[in-house]
Write a protein that holds these residues in place. Structure first.
Motif, PDB file in Angstrom:
ATOM      1  N   LYS A  95       0.807  -1.225   0.000  1.00 62.07           N
ATOM      2  CA  LYS A  95       0.000   0.000   0.000  1.00 62.07           C
ATOM      3  C   LYS A  95       0.838   1.271   0.000  1.00 62.07           C
ATOM      4  CE  LYS A  95      -3.940  -2.316   2.068  1.00 62.07           C
ATOM      5  NZ  LYS A  95      -4.830  -2.459   3.238  1.00 62.07           N
ATOM      6  N   ALA A  99       0.685   3.816  -3.120  1.00 58.63           N
ATOM      7  CA  ALA A  99      -0.049   5.059  -2.872  1.00 58.63           C
ATOM      8  C   ALA A  99       0.753   6.292  -3.266  1.00 58.63           C
ATOM      9  CB  ALA A  99      -0.456   5.153  -1.410  1.00 58.63           C
ATOM     10  N   TRP A 524      -7.376   3.325   1.758  1.00 61.64           N
ATOM     11  CA  TRP A 524      -6.866   2.580   0.610  1.00 61.64           C
ATOM     12  C   TRP A 524      -7.894   2.540  -0.518  1.00 61.64           C
ATOM     13  CZ3 TRP A 524      -2.945   1.716  -1.970  1.00 61.64           C
ATOM     14  CH2 TRP A 524      -2.752   0.603  -2.786  1.00 61.64           C
ATOM     15  N   ILE A 527      -7.700   5.877  -2.266  1.00 58.27           N
ATOM     16  CA  ILE A 527      -6.460   6.008  -3.045  1.00 58.27           C
ATOM     17  C   ILE A 527      -6.549   5.211  -4.344  1.00 58.27           C
ATOM     18  CG2 ILE A 527      -3.996   5.415  -3.092  1.00 58.27           C
ATOM     19  CD1 ILE A 527      -4.002   6.033  -0.035  1.00 58.27           C
TER      20      ILE A 527
END
Length: 607
Positions: A95, A99, A524, A527
């Motif tokens: 992640k 990201a 998440w 994103i």
């Protein structure tokens, strides 16, 4: 997600080629471009997935087995954890690592974010697209049907530009014909003696001419249940006036120019109000004869034939099928007296346009009622040998009406675009005042106008173009649903959040260390949604479908609402997390603003 998808394609392509080599499979090596990577439907099973069905035939293996074999050949994937899920090769992304590239791209590219696809290219780079839309008649003002046409044309133009295409917007003004003469005749009958003008009567020019058109129809048909008040001879009077116009009669042309000027000026006011613009205006009076020479050339070459009655025709059975009686269908291109028909004009106009601006694609935004016309038009241009004819496209859209029923210009039941916007504006202004926000928002009148435009345009664009639709004014102004005002509210809300966080002394933190903290489910999800924006633009551009952008920005706004509800910025556990969340909020606002612009919804800082 563009960078992650591109990298995952490379990883899978390498693993597939390794498998081909190791097993000595009789199959060609694959390239990364040929690998399909999609968002995984279930986050618990991964973030990205690639289907293996495409290899089943050449590998002579079940897709589930292929997925397992491919995963076993992917070692130390920096993107994250790779796993086989049925016939798919999925990856659970790291992640933090995924990201940062997404958010950094938004921050750096700003208004341009979304233009680059997963390969880092503008998908429509090098494509020159001319797009025709609106195409009003100068015997009436723009109405609700034009609003959908204009919204589609302008939105598609912006989306194509965002995808890298060069776009040239054109408007064909239908300013000649018997329908125009009907308005002119009504003016002579009911207004000329009084010296009436739009200025004298305090009426917008296009509305005044539209009123004349309605007056003609009432004069022709008479009052209901009073046949003695009808004037059937008026139809021939209008035809006679058209003959005079085509013969260049000075008096008729003087009136025609005056009334066309009134209508055109009124239309320009509406275009300016609604944010619609064009690079060039074509006028039917200047183009309606231009196709005749091309038809005669085609006749000499044997593309067309002369029928027994002396008319010039083409067999169009190949594109429209046989008639109900089972016979071939023919299209008349020149009447037996040698005069042009409507499609003759369109042939000449298309050729002239390519001479003016050498497009490699021409898109016509025209209602589905004209599907037959464009099938035939494109077929004829191909037969004439124009290589760009294969790139002609009819963006066919459904009819739009009000719950009260279908609109008819002649009977005066059409909803004028100006009147509809005025009504929406008034309702929006009342809503602002009822909420006690008229001082808080600044200029309440300007804000109400932007809310009205956002409500109208978004409602028109949220449905796929081909669908017929009912426009519900009250529903379009809802602040809590899938509407333009809801998007405007969320944009203003994020803007307020950013301002309040700044007042509280919180600074955005875009460092990888801080962004890596954005690992919660809601963070998440948001994103990943932001990372999907480039692929949405690409798909929307390729399909000429703004509803994909509309659905995307609505979903983004909802995901932000969930994120903000569950992930406090001001009360975050530590300073870095607060800064990262604020950074995410700022990036989200940029993407929402970009997408709103593509679907013609004005952004509001306060609401």
């Amino acid at each position: 997600m563009a960078d992650a998808k591109s990298e995952f394609k490379e990883i899978i392509a390498k693993a597939v080629n390794d498998f081909i080599s190791e097993k000595a499979i009789d199959a060609q090596k694959v390239t990364a471009d040929s690998i399909v990577v999609q968002n995984a439907p279930d986050p618990s099973m991964g973030d990205l997935g690639s289907p293996m069905f495409v290899f089943a035939k050449s590998f002579k293996l079940a897709p589930v087995q292929i997925a397992s074999e491919i995963v076993s050949r992917i070692k130390d994937c920096k993107l994250g954890t790779v796993l086989a899920v049925g016939p798919y090769v999925n990856v659970k992304l790291n992640k933090g690592g995924a990201a940062s590239p997404i958010l950094n791209a938004i921050k750096i590219q700003k208004e341009s974010y979304g233009s680059l696809n997963s390969e880092g290219k503008k998908p429509l780079e090098g494509r020159s697209v001319m797009i025709e839309f609106s195409s009003p008649n100068t015997n009436k003002p723009l109405h609700l049907g034009h609003v959908r046409n204009d919204a589609l044309g302008e939105s598609v133009s912006r989306i194509l530009k965002a995808a890298g295409a060069k776009v040239y917007k054109v408007d064909l003004i239908n300013n000649r014909g018997v329908h125009i003469c009907k308005s002119m005749l009504a003016y002579k009958l009911f207004h000329e003696a009084n010296g009436d003008t739009p200025q004298k009567l305090g009426i917008k020019g296009d509305h005044f001419v539209g009123q004349c058109y309605v007056e003609f129809d009432k004069y022709l048909k008479g009052e209901k249940d009073k046949p003695e008040t009808a004037h059937p001879e008026a139809a021939q009077m209008a035809e006679d006036m058209l003959i005079k116009w085509e013969a260049g009669d000075k008096e008729v042309h003087a009136l025609w120019e005056k009334m066309n000027g009134w209508t055109f000026d009124g239309m320009m006011e509406t275009y300016n109000r609604t944010g619609i613009s064009f690079d060039k205006y074509y006028f039917e009076s200047e183009t309606y004869l231009k196709g005749k020479d091309e038809i005669l050339k085609g006749l000499d070459k044997g593309v067309f034939f002369k029928a027994e009655d002396g008319s010039v025709r083409i067999d169009v059975t190949d594109v429209v099928g046989k008639s109900k009686e089972g016979t071939n269908q023919e299209k008349v291109l020149l009447r037996k007296d040698g005069t042009s028909v409507y499609i003759t004009q369109d042939i000449g106009t298309a050729i002239s346009r390519h001479d003016d601006w050498a497009f490699n694609q021409l898109v016509y935004v025209v209602a589905s009622e004209q599907n037959y016309h464009f099938k035939v038009l494109f077929h004829i241009l191909k037969k004439l040998g124009f290589d760009w004819a294969d790139k002609l496209y009819h963006l066919s859209y459904g009819m739009v009406n009000l719950p009260s029923g279908r609109m008819k210009s002649r009977e005066g039941t059409v909803v004028d675009a100006d009147d509809l916007l005025d009504s929406l504006h008034e309702d929006a202004l009342n809503a602002i005042k009822e909420r006690g926000r008229d001082e808080e928002v600044g200029n309440a009148d300007e804000v109400a106008e932007k809310i009205a435009l956002g409500a109208l345009h978004y409602y028109m664009l949220q449905a796929t173009p081909i669908k017929d639709m009912l426009f519900n004014p009250a529903e379009s102004l809802n602040f809590n649903g899938n509407t333009g005002p809801y998007l405007q509210y969320m944009g203003a809300r994020i803007n307020s959040i950013l301002a309040k966080a700044e007042e509280a002394g919180i600074k955005q933190d875009s460092s990888e260390e801080a962004v890596a903290l954005l690992s919660g489910e809601d963070e998440w999800a948001l994103i990943k949604q932001l990372g999907d924006y480039p692929s949405v633009i690409e798909k929307s551009a390729e399909n000429f479908d703004p509803s994909l952008v509309a659905a995307y920005v609505y979903e983004t706004a909802k995901l932000f609402g969930k994120f903000y509800q569950n992930c406090s910025i001001v009360n975050a556990e530590d300073k870095k997390l607060a800064g990262a969340r604020l950074y995410l909020a700022d990036c989200t606002l940029m993407v929402i603003k970009n997408a709103m612009n593509l679907v013609l919804v004005p952004y509001l800082e306060k609401m």
